[in-house]
Design a protein around this motif. Structure first.
Motif, PDB file in Angstrom:
ATOM      1  N   TYR A 109       0.836  -1.212   0.000  1.00  0.00           N
ATOM      2  CA  TYR A 109       0.000   0.000   0.000  1.00  0.00           C
ATOM      3  C   TYR A 109       0.869   1.261   0.000  1.00  0.00           C
ATOM      4  O   TYR A 109       0.612   2.209  -0.746  1.00  0.00           O
ATOM      5  CB  TYR A 109      -0.926   0.002   1.224  1.00  0.00           C
ATOM      6  CG  TYR A 109      -1.700   1.290   1.369  1.00  0.00           C
ATOM      7  CD1 TYR A 109      -2.819   1.537   0.566  1.00  0.00           C
ATOM      8  CD2 TYR A 109      -1.304   2.272   2.277  1.00  0.00           C
ATOM      9  CE1 TYR A 109      -3.523   2.730   0.681  1.00  0.00           C
ATOM     10  CE2 TYR A 109      -2.001   3.460   2.390  1.00  0.00           C
ATOM     11  CZ  TYR A 109      -3.116   3.680   1.593  1.00  0.00           C
ATOM     12  OH  TYR A 109      -3.798   4.863   1.700  1.00  0.00           O
ATOM     13  N   VAL A 110       1.908   1.254   0.843  1.00  0.00           N
ATOM     14  CA  VAL A 110       2.810   2.410   0.921  1.00  0.00           C
ATOM     15  C   VAL A 110       3.514   2.613  -0.421  1.00  0.00           C
ATOM     16  O   VAL A 110       3.701   3.747  -0.882  1.00  0.00           O
ATOM     17  CB  VAL A 110       3.834   2.216   2.056  1.00  0.00           C
ATOM     18  CG1 VAL A 110       4.867   3.338   2.049  1.00  0.00           C
ATOM     19  CG2 VAL A 110       3.128   2.161   3.409  1.00  0.00           C
ATOM     20  N   ARG A 169       0.996   4.082  -2.896  1.00  0.00           N
ATOM     21  CA  ARG A 169       0.547   5.432  -2.515  1.00  0.00           C
ATOM     22  C   ARG A 169       1.665   6.468  -2.599  1.00  0.00           C
ATOM     23  O   ARG A 169       1.439   7.596  -3.045  1.00  0.00           O
ATOM     24  CB  ARG A 169      -0.007   5.379  -1.088  1.00  0.00           C
ATOM     25  CG  ARG A 169      -0.716   6.633  -0.641  1.00  0.00           C
ATOM     26  CD  ARG A 169      -2.074   6.765  -1.317  1.00  0.00           C
ATOM     27  NE  ARG A 169      -2.779   7.941  -0.816  1.00  0.00           N
ATOM     28  CZ  ARG A 169      -2.603   9.173  -1.255  1.00  0.00           C
ATOM     29  NH1 ARG A 169      -1.724   9.415  -2.213  1.00  0.00           N
ATOM     30  NH2 ARG A 169      -3.296  10.172  -0.757  1.00  0.00           N
ATOM     31  N   TRP A 170       2.893   6.110  -2.172  1.00  0.00           N
ATOM     32  CA  TRP A 170       3.943   7.124  -2.059  1.00  0.00           C
ATOM     33  C   TRP A 170       5.275   6.734  -2.722  1.00  0.00           C
ATOM     34  O   TRP A 170       5.813   7.520  -3.494  1.00  0.00           O
ATOM     35  CB  TRP A 170       4.209   7.435  -0.583  1.00  0.00           C
ATOM     36  CG  TRP A 170       3.066   8.116   0.090  1.00  0.00           C
ATOM     37  CD1 TRP A 170       2.626   9.398  -0.118  1.00  0.00           C
ATOM     38  CD2 TRP A 170       2.206   7.551   1.075  1.00  0.00           C
ATOM     39  NE1 TRP A 170       1.547   9.670   0.680  1.00  0.00           N
ATOM     40  CE2 TRP A 170       1.262   8.558   1.429  1.00  0.00           C
ATOM     41  CE3 TRP A 170       2.127   6.304   1.717  1.00  0.00           C
ATOM     42  CZ2 TRP A 170       0.272   8.343   2.380  1.00  0.00           C
ATOM     43  CZ3 TRP A 170       1.145   6.091   2.650  1.00  0.00           C
ATOM     44  CH2 TRP A 170       0.224   7.102   2.972  1.00  0.00           C
ATOM     45  N   ILE A 171       5.801   5.554  -2.409  1.00  0.00           N
ATOM     46  CA  ILE A 171       7.180   5.227  -2.805  1.00  0.00           C
ATOM     47  C   ILE A 171       7.361   5.190  -4.313  1.00  0.00           C
ATOM     48  O   ILE A 171       8.294   5.815  -4.854  1.00  0.00           O
ATOM     49  CB  ILE A 171       7.622   3.882  -2.180  1.00  0.00           C
ATOM     50  CG1 ILE A 171       7.612   3.980  -0.657  1.00  0.00           C
ATOM     51  CG2 ILE A 171       9.015   3.497  -2.675  1.00  0.00           C
ATOM     52  CD1 ILE A 171       7.976   2.683   0.039  1.00  0.00           C
ATOM     53  N   PRO A 189       5.601   6.530  -6.893  1.00  0.00           N
ATOM     54  CA  PRO A 189       5.585   7.839  -7.562  1.00  0.00           C
ATOM     55  C   PRO A 189       6.852   8.655  -7.317  1.00  0.00           C
ATOM     56  O   PRO A 189       7.364   9.309  -8.236  1.00  0.00           O
ATOM     57  CB  PRO A 189       4.353   8.533  -6.951  1.00  0.00           C
ATOM     58  CG  PRO A 189       3.473   7.419  -6.498  1.00  0.00           C
ATOM     59  CD  PRO A 189       4.400   6.338  -6.047  1.00  0.00           C
ATOM     60  N   ILE A 190       7.367   8.607  -6.077  1.00  0.00           N
ATOM     61  CA  ILE A 190       8.578   9.381  -5.756  1.00  0.00           C
ATOM     62  C   ILE A 190       9.779   8.848  -6.524  1.00  0.00           C
ATOM     63  O   ILE A 190      10.545   9.604  -7.139  1.00  0.00           O
ATOM     64  CB  ILE A 190       8.848   9.356  -4.237  1.00  0.00           C
ATOM     65  CG1 ILE A 190       7.768  10.138  -3.488  1.00  0.00           C
ATOM     66  CG2 ILE A 190      10.233   9.926  -3.922  1.00  0.00           C
ATOM     67  CD1 ILE A 190       7.850  10.010  -1.981  1.00  0.00           C
ATOM     68  N   HIS A 232       9.593   9.558 -10.261  1.00  0.00           N
ATOM     69  CA  HIS A 232       9.849  10.976 -10.519  1.00  0.00           C
ATOM     70  C   HIS A 232      11.342  11.295 -10.431  1.00  0.00           C
ATOM     71  O   HIS A 232      11.890  12.014 -11.280  1.00  0.00           O
ATOM     72  CB  HIS A 232       9.072  11.841  -9.526  1.00  0.00           C
ATOM     73  CG  HIS A 232       9.342  13.312  -9.655  1.00  0.00           C
ATOM     74  ND1 HIS A 232       8.885  14.066 -10.728  1.00  0.00           N
ATOM     75  CD2 HIS A 232      10.052  14.175  -8.857  1.00  0.00           C
ATOM     76  CE1 HIS A 232       9.293  15.312 -10.590  1.00  0.00           C
ATOM     77  NE2 HIS A 232       9.993  15.408  -9.464  1.00  0.00           N
ATOM     78  N   ALA A 286       1.429  -0.529  -8.893  1.00  0.00           N
ATOM     79  CA  ALA A 286       2.018   0.691  -8.326  1.00  0.00           C
ATOM     80  C   ALA A 286       2.555   1.602  -9.425  1.00  0.00           C
ATOM     81  O   ALA A 286       2.293   2.811  -9.433  1.00  0.00           O
ATOM     82  CB  ALA A 286       3.135   0.320  -7.346  1.00  0.00           C
ATOM     83  N   GLN A 346       0.023   3.555 -11.568  1.00  0.00           N
ATOM     84  CA  GLN A 346      -0.613   4.747 -10.984  1.00  0.00           C
ATOM     85  C   GLN A 346       0.235   6.002 -11.157  1.00  0.00           C
ATOM     86  O   GLN A 346      -0.139   7.074 -10.688  1.00  0.00           O
ATOM     87  CB  GLN A 346      -0.892   4.520  -9.495  1.00  0.00           C
ATOM     88  CG  GLN A 346      -1.653   3.251  -9.165  1.00  0.00           C
ATOM     89  CD  GLN A 346      -2.846   3.020 -10.063  1.00  0.00           C
ATOM     90  OE1 GLN A 346      -3.737   3.859 -10.171  1.00  0.00           O
ATOM     91  NE2 GLN A 346      -2.871   1.863 -10.729  1.00  0.00           N
ATOM     92  N   THR A 347       1.389   5.880 -11.803  1.00  0.00           N
ATOM     93  CA  THR A 347       2.276   7.026 -12.015  1.00  0.00           C
ATOM     94  C   THR A 347       2.162   7.511 -13.459  1.00  0.00           C
ATOM     95  O   THR A 347       1.705   6.772 -14.331  1.00  0.00           O
ATOM     96  CB  THR A 347       3.738   6.642 -11.719  1.00  0.00           C
ATOM     97  OG1 THR A 347       4.213   5.756 -12.743  1.00  0.00           O
ATOM     98  CG2 THR A 347       3.856   5.956 -10.363  1.00  0.00           C
TER      99      THR A 347
END
Length: 392
Positions: free
Chosen positions: A193-194, A197-199, A201-202, A205, A248, A251-252
């Motif tokens: 999930y993490v 949600r966050w890792i 995309p970061i 990028h 994951a 979603q980016t």
């Protein structure tokens, strides 16, 4: 250097077989698998299972599941969430129950009977999508429900596979601390999930800002292989890590770039080796002895998905013929069932003497699925004009 010639033969044969299969309206996966049977010990014995094929197939199945995650449309799932979940749930429960009972009747052990259900709980709608697109029904309520249900079905099948393999592995190794294993797996899903949600995309990028032209695809492969490795460490199947890594990355904003770059690597090299490896394991020593087993399993495979998926749609207000279309669209097993069967075979969850028969049933259900779907769509089309006449 013999393995170089073997790889060249595999790539040449699978390309020709895939092209011929698509020309006659059969999924290319089936052609590639048949090449494995032809070139393997069952017929010509030109290529045998070995370390090279095993490693190539393992990478192939990881990339295949990563691509499945990349192609999962969560926006479509949100739009048709209720019918998709209903269709997928009944389409998983009914095949698992039916094959569990059928496995016990055929004198399989508890684990093997349950795993028959796990194999045939999976679905692969790539073939159904082609039929829907061909007949102009992809953007209908039925088509969207099938696509949404496929996303839920894939997630459920992968989760069930991983949990079941983990439980069986713990039992077979007599693990003293099953509770610790379950905690590790729960922590892994929290990390998933993490990641989504966050890792992811970061990381995507940051790597996009590097000067290297292939930095984004490379980062996606790092995420894919890293998640697969961590899943394996926690006792889950590596494919679940690859699948959620694909979700994951999807979603980016880098999804299209990653798909465009990873797809050729997978489908041009590693994925054909995986399907070849499935064919290499097949034997036909007891084929005719088990012919009625194959017939029975094929009937159960088709009816359980057809009725299960159709029932899930009917309960949410679909007409009978419309529910028939949805159920028919979920019948095809394709590569997802082949992946699960191969993992089960390696984990000794399938009887070696019945492995070939199981693969034959997967092939038959995949080949017959588009014929059933076309019949369902035509029947539904005849219902619509009649309904319009009654309304007028």
């Amino acid at each position: 250097m013999d393995y170089i010639g073997g790889i060249a033969l595999i790539l040449f044969a699978t390309t020709i077989a895939g092209a011929l299969s698509q020309r006659i309206g059969v999924p290319s996966v089936i052609g590639q698998l048949l090449v494995g049977i032809l070139l393997g010990p069952a017929v010509l014995n030109w290529i045998r299972p070995g370390e090279l094929v095993s490693v190539g197939a393992e990478i192939g199945v990881i990339i295949l599941m990563f691509m499945a995650g990349l192609e999962s449309d969560l926006k479509l799932l949100k739009r048709y969430f209720k019918p998709a979940v209903s269709v997928a749930t009944f389409g998983v429960i009914l095949p698992m129950a039916c094959f569990y009972v059928y496995g016990l009747v055929m004198h399989q052990s508890f684990e093997r009977a349950v795993f028959w259900g796990v194999v045939f709980a999976a679905t692969s709608v790539s073939i159904s999508v082609e039929v829907l697109r061909e007949l102009g029904k992809l953007n209908t309520k039925e088509g969207a429900t099938i696509l949404g249900a496929a996303v839920v079905d894939d997630i459920m099948a992968v989760l069930i596979l991983s949990v079941f393999v983990s439980m069986f592995s713990s039992r077979s190794q007599q693990s003293p601390n099953l509770a610790l294993s379950l905690v590790e797996q729960l922590a892994y899903f929290v990390m998933v999930y993490v990641l989504i949600r966050w890792i992811a995309p970061i990381l995507m990028h940051l790597f996009k800002r590097l000067a290297l032209p292939q930095s984004v695809p490379i980062m996606s492969l790092i995420i894919c292989l890293g998640m697969a490795y961590l899943a394996d460490l926690t006792g889950l199947s590596a494919v679940i890590g690859a699948f959620f890594a694909g979700i994951a990355v999807a979603q980016t904003p880098a999804q299209k770039e990653v798909t465009a770059n990873i797809s050729p690597i997978g489908y041009a090299f590693f994925v054909p080796i995986f399907f070849i490896s499935v064919g290499l394991e097949m034997r036909f020593d007891h084929f005719w002895t088990n012919i009625w087993l194959i017939v029975g399993m094929t009937v159960v495979a088709i009816l359980s998905k057809l009725v299960g998926g159709g029932l899930g749609a009917k309960l949410l207000g679909f007409s009978f013929n419309s529910a028939y279309v949805v159920g028919a669209g979920m019948v095809s097993r394709g590569e997802m069932a082949l992946i699960i069967a191969q993992i089960g075979y390696q984990a000794k969850l399938l009887a070696p003497a019945l492995y070939s028969e199981l693969i034959v049933v997967i092939i038959l259900s995949t080949v017959l699925a588009p014929l059933l779907l076309k019949h369902a769509i035509r029947r539904n089309q005849t219902e619509l004009p009649a309904a319009d006449q009654q309304a007028s």
